[in-house]
Enzyme design. Structure first.
Site, PDB file in Angstrom:
ATOM      1  N   HIS A  24      13.194  29.727  83.088  1.00  0.00           N
ATOM      2  CA  HIS A  24      13.380  28.336  83.557  1.00  0.00           C
ATOM      3  C   HIS A  24      12.214  27.516  82.991  1.00  0.00           C
ATOM      4  CE1 HIS A  24      14.800  25.099  85.976  1.00  0.00           C
ATOM      5  NE2 HIS A  24      14.375  25.468  87.176  1.00  0.00           N
ATOM      6  N   LYS A  34      14.719  37.720  73.881  1.00  0.00           N
ATOM      7  CA  LYS A  34      15.147  36.326  74.023  1.00  0.00           C
ATOM      8  C   LYS A  34      14.115  35.436  73.347  1.00  0.00           C
ATOM      9  CE  LYS A  34      18.871  36.818  76.459  1.00  0.00           C
ATOM     10  NZ  LYS A  34      18.859  37.379  77.793  1.00  0.00           N
ATOM     11  N   PHE A  69      15.161  28.561  73.681  1.00  0.00           N
ATOM     12  CA  PHE A  69      16.517  28.505  73.114  1.00  0.00           C
ATOM     13  C   PHE A  69      17.545  28.953  74.148  1.00  0.00           C
ATOM     14  CE2 PHE A  69      13.986  28.481  69.345  1.00  0.00           C
ATOM     15  CZ  PHE A  69      14.690  27.643  68.491  1.00  0.00           C
ATOM     16  N   HIS A 110      20.944  27.854  76.860  1.00  0.00           N
ATOM     17  CA  HIS A 110      21.041  27.120  78.131  1.00  0.00           C
ATOM     18  C   HIS A 110      22.302  27.553  78.856  1.00  0.00           C
ATOM     19  CE1 HIS A 110      21.124  23.802  81.004  1.00  0.00           C
ATOM     20  NE2 HIS A 110      19.829  23.721  80.751  1.00  0.00           N
ATOM     21  N   ASP A 131      12.653  22.645  76.399  1.00  0.00           N
ATOM     22  CA  ASP A 131      11.338  23.295  76.435  1.00  0.00           C
ATOM     23  C   ASP A 131      10.801  23.651  75.055  1.00  0.00           C
ATOM     24  OD1 ASP A 131      10.873  23.237  79.201  1.00  0.00           O
ATOM     25  OD2 ASP A 131      12.292  24.877  79.489  1.00  0.00           O
TER      26      ASP A 131
HETATM   27  C1  SDX Z   1      15.330  25.221  81.676  1.00  0.00           C
HETATM   28  O1  SDX Z   1      19.530  25.076  84.207  1.00  0.00           O
HETATM   29  C2  SDX Z   1      18.836  24.050  83.836  1.00  0.00           C
HETATM   30  O2  SDX Z   1      19.295  22.952  83.827  1.00  0.00           O
HETATM   31  C3  SDX Z   1      17.390  24.389  83.465  1.00  0.00           C
HETATM   32  C4  SDX Z   1      16.633  23.293  82.706  1.00  0.00           C
HETATM   33  C5  SDX Z   1      16.297  22.115  83.656  1.00  0.00           C
HETATM   34  O3  SDX Z   1      16.079  21.009  83.149  1.00  0.00           O
HETATM   35  O4  SDX Z   1      16.175  22.349  84.862  1.00  0.00           O
HETATM   36  O5  SDX Z   1      17.368  22.816  81.592  1.00  0.00           O
HETATM   37  C6  SDX Z   1      15.235  23.812  82.197  1.00  0.00           C
HETATM   38  O6  SDX Z   1      15.159  26.130  82.454  1.00  0.00           O
HETATM   39  C7  SDX Z   1      15.734  25.458  80.224  1.00  0.00           C
HETATM   40  C8  SDX Z   1      15.903  26.966  79.851  1.00  0.00           C
HETATM   41  C9  SDX Z   1      14.563  27.587  79.488  1.00  0.00           C
HETATM   42  N1  SDX Z   1      14.639  29.015  79.235  1.00  0.00           N
HETATM   43  C10 SDX Z   1      14.455  29.568  78.024  1.00  0.00           C
HETATM   44  O7  SDX Z   1      14.296  28.898  77.003  1.00  0.00           O
HETATM   45  C11 SDX Z   1      14.418  31.077  77.991  1.00  0.00           C
HETATM   46  C12 SDX Z   1      15.272  31.618  76.858  1.00  0.00           C
HETATM   47  N2  SDX Z   1      16.653  31.338  77.144  1.00  0.00           N
HETATM   48  C13 SDX Z   1      17.468  32.319  77.668  1.00  0.00           C
HETATM   49  O8  SDX Z   1      16.952  33.456  78.241  1.00  0.00           O
HETATM   50  C14 SDX Z   1      18.830  31.850  78.199  1.00  0.00           C
HETATM   51  O9  SDX Z   1      19.467  31.129  77.200  1.00  0.00           O
HETATM   52  C15 SDX Z   1      18.878  31.095  79.531  1.00  0.00           C
HETATM   53  C16 SDX Z   1      18.101  31.807  80.622  1.00  0.00           C
HETATM   54  C17 SDX Z   1      18.347  29.679  79.385  1.00  0.00           C
HETATM   55  C18 SDX Z   1      20.363  31.001  79.971  1.00  0.00           C
HETATM   56  O10 SDX Z   1      20.813  32.255  80.278  1.00  0.00           O
HETATM   57  P1  SDX Z   1      22.338  32.640  80.511  1.00  0.00           P
HETATM   58  O11 SDX Z   1      23.176  31.458  80.713  1.00  0.00           O
HETATM   59  O12 SDX Z   1      22.341  33.689  81.580  1.00  0.00           O
HETATM   60  O13 SDX Z   1      22.748  33.273  79.130  1.00  0.00           O
HETATM   61  P2  SDX Z   1      22.603  34.758  78.670  1.00  0.00           P
HETATM   62  O14 SDX Z   1      21.189  35.214  78.813  1.00  0.00           O
HETATM   63  O15 SDX Z   1      23.649  35.578  79.390  1.00  0.00           O
HETATM   64  O16 SDX Z   1      22.944  34.648  77.149  1.00  0.00           O
HETATM   65  C19 SDX Z   1      24.275  34.610  76.635  1.00  0.00           C
HETATM   66  C20 SDX Z   1      24.227  35.175  75.222  1.00  0.00           C
HETATM   67  C21 SDX Z   1      23.640  36.567  75.196  1.00  0.00           C
HETATM   68  O17 SDX Z   1      24.195  37.223  74.066  1.00  0.00           O
HETATM   69  P3  SDX Z   1      25.318  38.348  74.259  1.00  0.00           P
HETATM   70  O18 SDX Z   1      24.689  39.418  75.105  1.00  0.00           O
HETATM   71  O19 SDX Z   1      26.475  37.667  74.947  1.00  0.00           O
HETATM   72  O20 SDX Z   1      25.588  38.787  72.858  1.00  0.00           O
HETATM   73  O21 SDX Z   1      23.357  34.387  74.404  1.00  0.00           O
HETATM   74  C22 SDX Z   1      22.218  35.151  74.005  1.00  0.00           C
HETATM   75  C23 SDX Z   1      22.181  36.326  74.956  1.00  0.00           C
HETATM   76  O22 SDX Z   1      21.525  37.414  74.392  1.00  0.00           O
HETATM   77  N3  SDX Z   1      21.040  34.301  74.197  1.00  0.00           N
HETATM   78  C24 SDX Z   1      19.919  34.416  73.513  1.00  0.00           C
HETATM   79  C25 SDX Z   1      19.089  33.425  74.013  1.00  0.00           C
HETATM   80  N4  SDX Z   1      19.737  32.746  74.973  1.00  0.00           N
HETATM   81  C26 SDX Z   1      20.927  33.288  75.072  1.00  0.00           C
HETATM   82  N5  SDX Z   1      19.530  35.250  72.557  1.00  0.00           N
HETATM   83  C27 SDX Z   1      18.284  35.111  72.086  1.00  0.00           C
HETATM   84  N6  SDX Z   1      17.435  34.161  72.531  1.00  0.00           N
HETATM   85  C28 SDX Z   1      17.821  33.314  73.486  1.00  0.00           C
HETATM   86  N7  SDX Z   1      16.994  32.400  73.929  1.00  0.00           N
END
Ligand code: SDX
Length: 384
Positions: free
Chosen positions: A226, A266, A270, A272, A325
């Protein structure tokens, strides 16, 4: 054995309530009817804070009164000041990070807020303004303590953004730095049912108080998935820089990323949960940050060049886009802000969204208590 009822892991796609405050869609991000690009270009953070907390755009008198109310609440009560005197040691000894200090400081503030136990709308608005005004002072004093310096008192003549930067450094920021900070706070202010806001609504849906809801929200925001991602994104870029050396060699950057992909890591900043085609806030902050970097010099331009290469590889190979972010990390770095203060600054903005949601929850409350699918052992006897 009965199979568990289906559920959405992580509540993905679940509509968990109603709100008048914000709408997050693939195509737009709207605060109370106003598009984010419109607000970033035309509104100050104080105006956006008023919009979120009160519900309408302020007229000139309303804005002047709101700003004066905030200025009057900038200084901190003695127990919070006493605690912050210890914060430098706690952080420098690595027993706490700034998000922990901020969480505790807000919790101590609850002890001395005369409205703490009162959840009525007027009391909630007073508390929201106090927290909004005081959080930058907490961040500033904490940073002063970390650097072993005397606390820099807030200045009445500076905007919310300029005063935050001033208290952290002791120097008045340039108008350009103030503007970049202000836009970043506008972009961070609100985002419907994100994890920290949802946390604050669960807490206050029990009729617990605003300070409790905000303390819990800060705890939730800290995590790297987050709000903690703005620090983690910058740390990741620093790791890449250390590994590839001083030049932005695309082959080396690609190799670094392929290793991360192979290890299923991760990439911070990147992806969302809602935005699958990109976060509306990211390009706005990226453009401002890049401009600041160009004004600051080669080292900072190279950082943005590196970030852009990482972004292109993520988009081309994974179709995953940066969230707010990612440019935030590079932008705050360019502004000279210490990395561990990036997420506290997110708090200095998101306090507006949290407080608006807490007020909305209290105004039309029902306890938030979902069910869960049981997947534990079948019934068994203790004496067997
Ligand atoms: C914020 O929700 C909000 O509105 C939050 C926010 C706000 O203003 O309040 O916008 C602020 O929290 C932004 C997010 C910051 N977090 C990060 O940057 C951390 C890295 N991101 C991820 O871990 C991820 O994308 C999340 C946590 C943001 C979202 O997670 P989800 O929706 O549970 O998605 P997921 O982890 O299940 O990913 C789906 C797919 C996966 O691949 P498959 O297993 O399906 O093949 O996408 C891939 C993931 O591996 N993936 C990534 C990735 N994000 C998703 N792969 C590599 N790097 C990433 N960052």
């Amino acid at each position: 054995m009965t199979s568990a009822p289906t559920h959405a892991k992580g509540l993905e796609g679940v509509i968990a309530g109603e709100t008048e405050i914000c709408n997050v869609e693939q195509t737009s991000l709207i605060y109370r009817g106003y598009e984010i690009a419109d607000l970033a270009a035309n509104a100050t953070f104080e105006e956006v804070a008023y919009l979120l907390l009160v519900g309408s755009k302020p007229n000139a008198d309303e804005l002047a009164k709101f700003k004066a109310d905030l200025v009057a609440e900038r200084s901190l009560p003695a127990p919070v000041v006493e605690f912050l005197k210890t914060s430098g040691d706690l952080v420098n000894n690595q027993s706490a990070v700034p998000m922990d200090i901020l969480r505790t400081a807000v919790s101590i503030q609850a002890h001395v807020d005369p409205d703490c136990q009162d959840n009525a709308p007027e009391a909630n608005l007073r508390k929201a303004k106090r927290l909004l005004a005081k959080i930058p002072t907490i961040i500033g004093h904490m940073q002063n303590s970390i650097e072993g310096k005397d606390f820099v008192a807030p200045r009445d003549d500076l905007s919310h953004s300029a005063n935050l930067l001033y208290m952290m450094t002791g120097s008045e920021p340039t108008p350009e730095a103030e503007k970049v900070m202000d836009v970043s706070l506008v972009l961070y202010a609100e985002h419907d049912y994100n994890a920290s806001t949802f946390t604050s609504r669960v807490i206050t849906g029990t009729l617990a108080d605003m300070h409790g809801g905000v303390t819990g929200a800060i705890a939730a925001l800290k995590g790297k998935l987050h709000g903690g991602a703005n620090e983690a994104a910058m740390d990741m870029l620093s790791d890449i820089r250390n590994d590839i050396g001083p030049e932005n060699d695309t082959a080396k950057i690609t190799e670094w990323m392929h290793k991360a992909f192979a290890e299923k890591r991760k990439l911070m900043g990147f992806g969302h949960r809602v935005y699958k085609n990109g976060d509306h806030r990211a390009p706005i902050l990226h453009a401002l940050g890049r401009k600041a970097a160009e004004a600051r010099g080669e080292e900072f331009v190279k950082l943005f060049d590196l970030g852009e290469t990482v972004q292109k590889i993520m988009e081309d190979e994974k179709t995953i886009y940066p969230n707010v972010d990612f440019p935030c990390g590079m932008t705050y770095f360019t502004m000279g802000i210490p990395v561990p203060q990036y997420t506290p600054i997110f708090v200095a903005s998101r306090i507006t969204g949290w407080a608006a949601h807490i007020m909305e929850q209290h105004a039309n409350n029902r306890l938030i208590r979902p069910r869960v699918a049981y997947t534990g052992p079948a019934l068994r006897n203790w004496n067997d």
